[in-house]
Design a protein around this motif. Structure first.
Motif, PDB file in Angstrom:
ATOM      1  N   VAL A 115      33.474 -45.318  27.349  1.00 24.77           N
ATOM      2  CA  VAL A 115      32.297 -45.905  27.999  1.00 24.77           C
ATOM      3  C   VAL A 115      32.398 -47.416  28.181  1.00 24.77           C
ATOM      4  O   VAL A 115      31.578 -48.008  28.885  1.00 24.77           O
ATOM      5  CB  VAL A 115      31.003 -45.569  27.221  1.00 24.77           C
ATOM      6  N   MET A 116      33.387 -48.039  27.575  1.00 21.62           N
ATOM      7  CA  MET A 116      33.573 -49.474  27.807  1.00 21.62           C
ATOM      8  C   MET A 116      33.881 -49.750  29.283  1.00 21.62           C
ATOM      9  O   MET A 116      33.593 -50.834  29.801  1.00 21.62           O
ATOM     10  CB  MET A 116      34.696 -50.020  26.918  1.00 21.62           C
ATOM     11  N   CYS A 117      34.472 -48.769  29.950  1.00 22.00           N
ATOM     12  CA  CYS A 117      34.749 -48.886  31.390  1.00 22.00           C
ATOM     13  C   CYS A 117      33.877 -47.937  32.210  1.00 22.00           C
ATOM     14  O   CYS A 117      33.384 -48.297  33.278  1.00 22.00           O
ATOM     15  CB  CYS A 117      36.218 -48.596  31.676  1.00 22.00           C
ATOM     16  N   HIS A 118      33.714 -46.724  31.704  1.00 20.84           N
ATOM     17  CA  HIS A 118      32.934 -45.707  32.415  1.00 20.84           C
ATOM     18  C   HIS A 118      31.467 -45.815  32.015  1.00 20.84           C
ATOM     19  O   HIS A 118      30.981 -45.075  31.157  1.00 20.84           O
ATOM     20  CB  HIS A 118      33.473 -44.310  32.096  1.00 20.84           C
ATOM     21  N   ASN A 119      30.771 -46.748  32.645  1.00 16.19           N
ATOM     22  CA  ASN A 119      29.358 -46.945  32.343  1.00 16.19           C
ATOM     23  C   ASN A 119      28.588 -47.212  33.630  1.00 16.19           C
ATOM     24  O   ASN A 119      29.155 -47.159  34.726  1.00 16.19           O
ATOM     25  CB  ASN A 119      29.172 -48.095  31.345  1.00 16.19           C
ATOM     26  N   ALA A 120      27.312 -47.506  33.488  1.00 17.19           N
ATOM     27  CA  ALA A 120      26.456 -47.691  34.665  1.00 17.19           C
ATOM     28  C   ALA A 120      26.863 -48.900  35.497  1.00 17.19           C
ATOM     29  O   ALA A 120      26.570 -48.970  36.691  1.00 17.19           O
ATOM     30  CB  ALA A 120      24.999 -47.827  34.224  1.00 17.19           C
ATOM     31  N   GLN A 121      27.531 -49.872  34.872  1.00 16.78           N
ATOM     32  CA  GLN A 121      27.949 -51.081  35.592  1.00 16.78           C
ATOM     33  C   GLN A 121      29.346 -50.945  36.206  1.00 16.78           C
ATOM     34  O   GLN A 121      29.871 -51.900  36.783  1.00 16.78           O
ATOM     35  CB  GLN A 121      27.945 -52.292  34.645  1.00 16.78           C
ATOM     36  N   ALA A 122      29.946 -49.780  36.075  1.00 21.63           N
ATOM     37  CA  ALA A 122      31.306 -49.569  36.577  1.00 21.63           C
ATOM     38  C   ALA A 122      31.337 -49.624  38.100  1.00 21.63           C
ATOM     39  O   ALA A 122      30.323 -49.373  38.761  1.00 21.63           O
ATOM     40  CB  ALA A 122      31.833 -48.219  36.098  1.00 21.63           C
ATOM     41  N   PRO A 123      32.493 -49.970  38.684  1.00 26.46           N
ATOM     42  CA  PRO A 123      32.617 -49.998  40.145  1.00 26.46           C
ATOM     43  C   PRO A 123      32.331 -48.635  40.758  1.00 26.46           C
ATOM     44  O   PRO A 123      32.410 -47.604  40.079  1.00 26.46           O
ATOM     45  CB  PRO A 123      34.086 -50.405  40.362  1.00 26.46           C
ATOM     46  N   ALA A 124      32.014 -48.645  42.029  1.00 24.15           N
ATOM     47  CA  ALA A 124      31.719 -47.393  42.734  1.00 24.15           C
ATOM     48  C   ALA A 124      32.909 -46.443  42.647  1.00 24.15           C
ATOM     49  O   ALA A 124      34.056 -46.846  42.789  1.00 24.15           O
ATOM     50  CB  ALA A 124      31.400 -47.689  44.197  1.00 24.15           C
ATOM     51  N   GLY A 125      32.614 -45.188  42.397  1.00 23.22           N
ATOM     52  CA  GLY A 125      33.668 -44.191  42.292  1.00 23.22           C
ATOM     53  C   GLY A 125      34.084 -43.889  40.870  1.00 23.22           C
ATOM     54  O   GLY A 125      34.755 -42.889  40.613  1.00 23.22           O
ATOM     55  N   MET A 126      33.700 -44.761  39.921  1.00 21.02           N
ATOM     56  CA  MET A 126      34.033 -44.529  38.516  1.00 21.02           C
ATOM     57  C   MET A 126      32.821 -43.909  37.820  1.00 21.02           C
ATOM     58  O   MET A 126      31.762 -44.524  37.760  1.00 21.02           O
ATOM     59  CB  MET A 126      34.430 -45.841  37.831  1.00 21.02           C
ATOM     60  N   PRO A 127      32.944 -42.691  37.297  1.00 20.57           N
ATOM     61  CA  PRO A 127      31.790 -41.995  36.720  1.00 20.57           C
ATOM     62  C   PRO A 127      31.265 -42.657  35.446  1.00 20.57           C
ATOM     63  O   PRO A 127      32.024 -43.255  34.685  1.00 20.57           O
ATOM     64  CB  PRO A 127      32.341 -40.596  36.424  1.00 20.57           C
ATOM     65  N   ASP A 128      29.965 -42.523  35.234  1.00 20.07           N
ATOM     66  CA  ASP A 128      29.299 -43.060  34.048  1.00 20.07           C
ATOM     67  C   ASP A 128      29.303 -41.992  32.956  1.00 20.07           C
ATOM     68  O   ASP A 128      28.566 -41.010  33.029  1.00 20.07           O
ATOM     69  CB  ASP A 128      27.863 -43.466  34.408  1.00 20.07           C
ATOM     70  N   PHE A 129      30.122 -42.191  31.924  1.00 18.53           N
ATOM     71  CA  PHE A 129      30.253 -41.193  30.865  1.00 18.53           C
ATOM     72  C   PHE A 129      29.109 -41.233  29.858  1.00 18.53           C
ATOM     73  O   PHE A 129      29.101 -40.459  28.898  1.00 18.53           O
ATOM     74  CB  PHE A 129      31.591 -41.359  30.144  1.00 18.53           C
ATOM     75  N   ASN A 130      28.155 -42.132  30.065  1.00 15.26           N
ATOM     76  CA  ASN A 130      26.949 -42.080  29.243  1.00 15.26           C
ATOM     77  C   ASN A 130      26.089 -40.876  29.627  1.00 15.26           C
ATOM     78  O   ASN A 130      25.197 -40.483  28.883  1.00 15.26           O
ATOM     79  CB  ASN A 130      26.135 -43.369  29.405  1.00 15.26           C
ATOM     80  N   LYS A 131      26.371 -40.342  30.809  1.00 17.43           N
ATOM     81  CA  LYS A 131      25.666 -39.152  31.287  1.00 17.43           C
ATOM     82  C   LYS A 131      26.596 -37.950  31.145  1.00 17.43           C
ATOM     83  O   LYS A 131      27.666 -37.909  31.750  1.00 17.43           O
ATOM     84  CB  LYS A 131      25.246 -39.333  32.746  1.00 17.43           C
ATOM     85  N   PHE A 132      26.176 -36.975  30.361  1.00 22.65           N
ATOM     86  CA  PHE A 132      27.029 -35.819  30.070  1.00 22.65           C
ATOM     87  C   PHE A 132      27.435 -35.072  31.332  1.00 22.65           C
ATOM     88  O   PHE A 132      28.576 -34.611  31.452  1.00 22.65           O
ATOM     89  CB  PHE A 132      26.305 -34.864  29.112  1.00 22.65           C
ATOM     90  N   GLU A 133      26.509 -34.963  32.289  1.00 24.38           N
ATOM     91  CA  GLU A 133      26.815 -34.199  33.500  1.00 24.38           C
ATOM     92  C   GLU A 133      27.954 -34.829  34.306  1.00 24.38           C
ATOM     93  O   GLU A 133      28.699 -34.124  34.997  1.00 24.38           O
ATOM     94  CB  GLU A 133      25.567 -34.039  34.377  1.00 24.38           C
ATOM     95  N   LYS A 134      28.100 -36.152  34.210  1.00 27.72           N
ATOM     96  CA  LYS A 134      29.203 -36.823  34.908  1.00 27.72           C
ATOM     97  C   LYS A 134      30.543 -36.468  34.269  1.00 27.72           C
ATOM     98  O   LYS A 134      31.549 -36.274  34.958  1.00 27.72           O
ATOM     99  CB  LYS A 134      28.996 -38.339  34.873  1.00 27.72           C
TER     100      LYS A 134
END
Length: 305
Positions: A115-134
């Motif tokens: 989640v250090m990279c895969h978060n809500a502030q990540a660039p477009a196209g990179m999934p947010d792993f804080n959300k399980f469905e992603k």
């Protein structure tokens, strides 16, 4: 016949500086683009260096496993320990259920490593792993690049790289050590390779055999770019030293290299080669792509109950 253009060596110094600045900037940019390819596509199979497998995994996918598994064994391999990667992959193969996400310690690994990279502030196209469905969406079969991503990247590359080659070709067209015939070939080839490269992404998405075409097209663009880049800079600043004082030895070497890359029969061989590629592309369209579109249209037109 009088000369219709001012050779590069005779341009005013400010113009030479302008041309040199542009060529230097795009040359450095091209170098970093190659590095970016090495560290993204080049790690798709988990090994450093670009290979056919890397291309296949990137566009066609590694269909023996999930997207998440492919990434953990490829580009993301260095971001987690072997034990952590094994636990995540095992969780995926066991069904990737929410109730085991926390119980098996997968959530803790994701929070620590991802989640250090895969978060809500990540660039477009990179999934947010804080959300399980992603995260769950990546546990399905790896089918490579999505059609949406191919559409986005295709139009960006066609517009952007075309402009780069237009200005590089424009500067190169003022050279005088290359005949008009070979200038036309050198200026036109990058566009042929560019379109071939973009087309081969889509073809590889359908059939992994076309991965070789991506590599060949990329090499062709690189060779064309470097040739025009080197000739332009050498004529602007080293014309006297290379082409006159050295008795034309270096210039002759460059011309020999040019004729090796673009032999006189290039034009004759190019059309048959493109014809074969076009025929293969049409066959793939007929047997693979067109049925998919027809099936999609049938589904859309099917009345809902």
């Amino acid at each position: 016949m009088s000369q219709k253009y001012l050779p590069l060596k005779d341009h005013d110094t400010p113009i030479k500086v302008l041309f040199t600045g542009y060529l230097s900037a795009v040359g450095i940019g091209y170098f970093f683009a190659l590095l970016q390819i090495l560290f993204t596509h080049g790690m798709a199979d988990g090994k450093f260096g670009l290979s056919v497998d890397d291309i296949v995994y990137s566009y066609y996918g590694n269909r023996s496993g999930s997207v998440l598994e492919t990434q953990l064994n490829g580009a993301m391999k260095q971001n987690a320990s072997t034990e952590q990667r094994f636990k995540i992959i095992q969780w995926v193969r066991d069904g990737a259920e929410l109730n085991t996400y926390k119980a098996d310690g997968i959530e803790a690994i994701v929070e620590e490593r991802c989640v250090m990279c895969h978060n809500a502030q990540a660039p477009a196209g990179m999934p947010d792993f804080n959300k399980f469905e992603k995260l769950k969406a990546l546990t399905t079969q790896d089918t490579g690049a999505t059609f949406n991503s191919l559409i986005r990247v295709s139009h960006v590359h066609l517009f952007g790289i075309s402009f780069i080659f237009m200005f590089v070709g424009l500067i190169f067209s003022f050279s005088e050590t290359t005949s008009t015939k070979y200038k036309c070939i050198a200026v036109g080839m990058p566009y042929i390779f560019l379109v071939t490269d973009i087309l081969s992404w889509w073809l590889t998405k359908i059939n992994p055999l076309f991965a070789w075409l991506i590599i060949l097209a990329g090499m062709g663009m690189g060779i064309s770019f470097m040739f025009m880049w080197a000739i332009s800079l050498s004529e602007m600043w080293l014309y006297k030293k290379i082409y006159i004082e050295a008795g034309g030895v270096y210039g002759q070497k460059l011309r020999t290299l040019y004729r090796t890359i673009f032999p006189p029969e290039t034009g004759k061989n190019l059309l048959p080669m493109l014809s074969v590629v076009a025929k293969k592309a049409y066959e793939q369209w007929q047997h693979n792509v067109l049925p998919l579109f027809k099936n999609l249209l049938n589904r859309l037109n099917k009345p809902t109950k």
